[in-house]
Scaffold this active site. Structure first.
Site, PDB file in Angstrom:
ATOM      1  N   HIS A   1     -39.164 -20.690 -11.420  1.00  0.00           N
ATOM      2  CA  HIS A   1     -38.814 -19.716 -12.466  1.00  0.00           C
ATOM      3  C   HIS A   1     -38.335 -20.455 -13.716  1.00  0.00           C
ATOM      4  O   HIS A   1     -38.711 -20.126 -14.842  1.00  0.00           O
ATOM      5  CB  HIS A   1     -37.680 -18.810 -11.986  1.00  0.00           C
ATOM      6  CG  HIS A   1     -38.081 -17.807 -10.940  1.00  0.00           C
ATOM      7  ND1 HIS A   1     -39.097 -16.904 -11.109  1.00  0.00           N
ATOM      8  CD2 HIS A   1     -37.572 -17.541  -9.706  1.00  0.00           C
ATOM      9  CE1 HIS A   1     -39.202 -16.130 -10.020  1.00  0.00           C
ATOM     10  NE2 HIS A   1     -38.293 -16.504  -9.158  1.00  0.00           N
TER      11      HIS A   1
ATOM     12  N   HIS B   1     -32.728  -6.546  -2.772  1.00  0.00           N
ATOM     13  CA  HIS B   1     -33.569  -6.001  -3.843  1.00  0.00           C
ATOM     14  C   HIS B   1     -33.499  -4.491  -3.954  1.00  0.00           C
ATOM     15  O   HIS B   1     -33.871  -3.939  -4.984  1.00  0.00           O
ATOM     16  CB  HIS B   1     -35.016  -6.451  -3.625  1.00  0.00           C
ATOM     17  CG  HIS B   1     -35.153  -7.949  -3.587  1.00  0.00           C
ATOM     18  ND1 HIS B   1     -34.647  -8.715  -2.554  1.00  0.00           N
ATOM     19  CD2 HIS B   1     -35.704  -8.825  -4.445  1.00  0.00           C
ATOM     20  CE1 HIS B   1     -34.890  -9.990  -2.776  1.00  0.00           C
ATOM     21  NE2 HIS B   1     -35.529 -10.090  -3.916  1.00  0.00           N
TER      22      HIS B   1
ATOM     23  N   HIS C   1     -38.378 -22.953  -5.289  1.00  0.00           N
ATOM     24  CA  HIS C   1     -38.761 -21.618  -5.780  1.00  0.00           C
ATOM     25  C   HIS C   1     -38.014 -21.301  -7.085  1.00  0.00           C
ATOM     26  O   HIS C   1     -38.618 -20.899  -8.080  1.00  0.00           O
ATOM     27  CB  HIS C   1     -38.431 -20.576  -4.706  1.00  0.00           C
ATOM     28  CG  HIS C   1     -38.643 -19.156  -5.141  1.00  0.00           C
ATOM     29  ND1 HIS C   1     -39.788 -18.447  -4.847  1.00  0.00           N
ATOM     30  CD2 HIS C   1     -37.865 -18.309  -5.865  1.00  0.00           C
ATOM     31  CE1 HIS C   1     -39.706 -17.232  -5.364  1.00  0.00           C
ATOM     32  NE2 HIS C   1     -38.532 -17.123  -5.979  1.00  0.00           N
ATOM     33  N   GLU C   2     -36.714 -21.486  -7.059  1.00  0.00           N
ATOM     34  CA  GLU C   2     -35.914 -21.139  -8.248  1.00  0.00           C
ATOM     35  C   GLU C   2     -36.297 -21.992  -9.446  1.00  0.00           C
ATOM     36  O   GLU C   2     -36.384 -21.502 -10.570  1.00  0.00           O
ATOM     37  CB  GLU C   2     -34.415 -21.265  -7.950  1.00  0.00           C
ATOM     38  CG  GLU C   2     -33.907 -20.271  -6.901  1.00  0.00           C
ATOM     39  CD  GLU C   2     -34.264 -18.831  -7.219  1.00  0.00           C
ATOM     40  OE1 GLU C   2     -34.345 -18.466  -8.407  1.00  0.00           O
ATOM     41  OE2 GLU C   2     -34.485 -18.058  -6.269  1.00  0.00           O
TER      42      GLU C   2
HETATM   43  O1  X8Z Z   1     -35.469 -13.004  -3.748  1.00  0.00           O
HETATM   44  C1  X8Z Z   1     -36.117 -14.021  -3.598  1.00  0.00           C
HETATM   45  C2  X8Z Z   1     -35.779 -15.303  -4.379  1.00  0.00           C
HETATM   46  C3  X8Z Z   1     -35.293 -14.999  -5.734  1.00  0.00           C
HETATM   47  S1  X8Z Z   1     -36.514 -14.394  -6.774  1.00  0.00           S
HETATM   48  C4  X8Z Z   1     -34.722 -16.079  -3.661  1.00  0.00           C
HETATM   49  N1  X8Z Z   1     -37.103 -14.078  -2.667  1.00  0.00           N
HETATM   50  C5  X8Z Z   1     -37.449 -12.931  -1.841  1.00  0.00           C
HETATM   51  C6  X8Z Z   1     -36.357 -12.646  -0.820  1.00  0.00           C
HETATM   52  O2  X8Z Z   1     -35.418 -13.453  -0.678  1.00  0.00           O
HETATM   53  O3  X8Z Z   1     -36.432 -11.621  -0.150  1.00  0.00           O
HETATM   54  C7  X8Z Z   1     -37.976 -15.223  -2.428  1.00  0.00           C
HETATM   55  C8  X8Z Z   1     -38.895 -14.801  -1.332  1.00  0.00           C
HETATM   56  C9  X8Z Z   1     -38.725 -13.315  -1.141  1.00  0.00           C
HETATM   57 ZN    ZN Z   2     -37.945 -15.666  -7.318  1.00  0.00          ZN
END
Ligand code: X8Z
Ligand code: ZN
Length: 633
Positions: free
Chosen positions: A404, A530, A400-401
């Site tokens: 980016h 987040h 995933h990383e």
């Molecule tokens: O935050 C992320 C990534 C970094 S963009 C690790 N994700 C979300 C989370 O961890 O809640 C990826 C999937 C959803």
């Molecule tokens: Zn991400």
């Protein structure tokens, strides 16, 4: 992640604010004031009236100057944020806040200046590209009062630091536990009391920054309103090349499309959890307690696959076991992912990536461990920061990383204002698209699964179930996080109601409930990275659908004709070329054009995901019928 916008993932706050995601029609919401955020109304600010109509030459000069300025400011802020997240101290927090404030100021001024060019006389002569840049510049907060600007930047840096530093320190003499340790307990323990202790220990940390978050929301809204948006939620919803109220409807439409599949998975999971724990712990109806899903936020459930696997024929292949046994290092985990991208014809990662990234949790200092990808200078200085463990989960996250990172590298030749994803969901979807190609056949090819591992149809159902436990389980979560925040930003949810509203949405969309009675002053939403880091979350919902659209399109490009879940594009340069062409566009075009270029579709749609999981849906329906009959009998 990102925003600051990307912050997480992408770049510096600037991007978040200054660029956001492109909007072809993104204007402040215009409806009358509504109660709930999704339909929130804006009090649009009229465009600043200039005494004389600006000329095309003025507009071009302004854009050129702004781009030069942003190029530098982005890099300054990215460095300050990088240091702040890699060494959490009061000083680095102050430095990050200082640059955050500069950037906010610059973004606000540029947005105001850009408004001057919202002039009908100019509309015909501006190129599409310049018109788009001017729109993107207006997708930002603007706080004209320096004191408020400083307070905003300080609160933002402090919230990020507070989350990064938080630890559960039990009162019974056990040592303090950081999030990573608590997550491991959630993932591996099957003792409800131990799970509950880890869950509640972590959720007891966020109330400490609840008031700070509430103040931050007020400041952020002030900044959104100065730009003419109803509130920050409306600003966020304006980043999708469609009117913001339409975006809220799109989200709901997409959720309803995939909801039956989620419900089938939820029902099956309930039966299996009742059998694994007890009917006392897992009720037959109503919300299932949140601490039983193998994940701190119950957002993905693949860690409890062993409790849910099909009764017969399950292969029980466990990638975590293999990675652990081989003592796979963080660097080796990253190299596996890099090799996937190079097999698609993408370049090797620059040497500086390996020198500057943080791949393992340091023992001697506090860092923000939540995985993120960074572009520092918009060019070759790309990095990730991730506390990598040898687990199947981190194997997917590292792909995933790097998604980016390869996006950053692909759009580096775009002008700075277009160095971003087609929309933020695209940015989140790239690495996940690649990770969908981590099939059993691929794992065998790279030597992580034994060649003689059997592949009968029953084991395939197990693989598909495991994948659904991350990709389907996450859908309502990825939707409700911002449903909650939209209401918070709209003022429909006040601080005293943070938890009530959070759990109402958790129950309504996810069918998951708080395992303990709510606490006064609670802030369970703040236990998710987040929220304190203020990174929008709708992007992950979109990404979860987009990645299946991309996967299907790339598999077709590769000439693959079998079932979608068994396709791997590993080693296929033709598919890689198609993907790269889309990545190179950055945000220079409205996202439907980018989607069309790769898939022929111009709408985000759940159809590809439903096609991928169609065999599982039939199987779940049958299992649920049998399990319901057993329950009765
Ligand atoms: O935050 C992320 C990534 C970094 S963009 C690790 N994700 C979300 C989370 O961890 O809640 C990826 C999937 C959803
Ligand atoms: Zn991400």
């Amino acid at each position: 992640m990102d925003t600051k916008p990307l912050v997480l993932a992408l770049a510096p706050a600037v991007i978040l604010f200054a660029l956001g995601a492109g909007t072809a029609h993104g204007k402040p919401e215009k409806k009358a004031q509504a109660k709930s955020a999704s339909g929130a109304a804006a009090k649009p600010k009229p465009a600043v009236k200039a005494s004389a109509a600006p000329t095309l030459a003025d507009a071009k000069r302004f854009l050129a100057q702004t781009e030069t300025k942003f190029d530098r400011l982005n890099a300054d802020q990215a460095r300050a944020d990088w240091v702040g997240a890699n060494f959490i101290t009061d000083d680095t927090e102050a430095i990050a806040a200082y640059f955050g404030e500069l950037q906010l100021d610059a973004a606000g001024q540029a947005a105001l200046a850009a408004r001057r060019y919202n002039h009908p006389g100019l509309a015909r002569s501006l190129s599409n590209s310049d018109a788009r840049k001017l729109k993107l510049l207006q997708l930002t907060l603007m706080l004209s009062d320096p004191k408020e600007r400083a307070a905003y930047a300080v609160a933002r840096a402090a919230l990020s630091g507070a989350y990064g530093k938080a630890k559960y320190c039990p009162t019974d003499g056990r040592p303090c536990m950081p999030l990573g340790e608590l997550e491991k307990i959630l993932a591996t323990s099957r003792d409800p009391a131990r799970l509950l202790d880890a869950w509640s220990g972590w959720h007891a940390q966020s109330p400490a920054y609840r008031d700070r978050y509430a103040d931050f929301v007020q400041l952020s809204n002030k900044g959104a309103r100065e730009m003419g948006y109803a509130d920050t939620g409306a600003l966020w919803r304006s980043g999708y090349d469609m009117p913001p109220e339409e975006f809220a409807f799109e989200m709901e439409r997409l959720w309803l499309q995939v909801k039956p599949l989620y419900e089938a998975l939820h029902e099956y999971t309930r039966y299996k959890l009742r059998a694994a724990y007890s009917p006392k712990v897992v009720p037959l109806t109503g919300p299932i307690p949140a601490h039983l899903f193998g994940n701190m936020w119950s957002q993905t459930w693949d860690n409890i696959y062993p409790l849910l696997q099909p009764v017969s024929g399950a292969r029980g292949f466990d990638l975590t076991k293999v990675l652990e046994k081989r003592k796979t290092t963080p660097k080796q985990m990253t190299e596996y992912a890099e090799r996937f991208y190079t097999s698609l014809g993408m370049p090797k990662l620059p040497a500086s990536f390996w020198e500057r990234s943080l791949l393992a949790k340091p023992r001697d200092r506090e860092v923000v461990c939540h995985a993120s990808a960074w572009t520092i200078d918009g060019q070759d200085d790309v990095r990730i920061k991730m506390c990598i463990n040898p687990t199947a989960e981190d194997f997917a996250v590292i792909h995933h990383e790097l998604g980016h990172v390869y996006y950053f590298l692909a759009y580096r030749d775009q002008p700075v204002l277009f160095r971003n994803g087609a929309n933020d969901g695209f940015h989140e979807a790239i690495g996940d698209t690649v990770a969908l190609s981590i099939t059993p056949a691929y794992l065998k090819r790279i030597g992580l699964m034994d060649q003689d591992q059997e592949q009968d149809p029953k084991t395939q159902m197990g693989d598909l179930l495991r994948r659904a436990l991350s990709k389907v389980a996450v859908l309502p979560w990825a939707y409700m996080v911002d449903r909650w925040r939209w209401d918070v930003y709209a003022g429909a949810t006040q601080p005293a109601d943070y938890d009530r509203s959070w759990w109402q949405l958790r129950e309504q969309y996810m069918g998951i409930g708080r395992p303990l009675p709510p606490q006064a002053g609670g802030f369970d939403a703040g236990a998710k990275y987040h929220v304190p880091a203020d990174v929008p979350y709708a992007r992950y919902f979109l990404a979860n659908l987009l990645q299946f659209q991309f996967h299907r399109a790339l598999c077709r490009e590769a000439g693959y004709e079998g079932p979608l879940h068994a396709c791997s594009i590993h080693g296929n340069e033709k598919a890689g070329k198609k993907l790269r062409a889309m990545l190179e566009l950055g945000t220079s075009k409205p996202w439907p054009e980018a989607l069309k270029a790769i898939s022929g579709e111009d709408r985000i749609d759940g159809g590809a995901l439903l096609e991928y999981f169609a065999p599982l849906k039939a199987w779940l329906d049958e299992q649920n019928r049998l399990l319901a009959a057993q329950q009765k009998g």
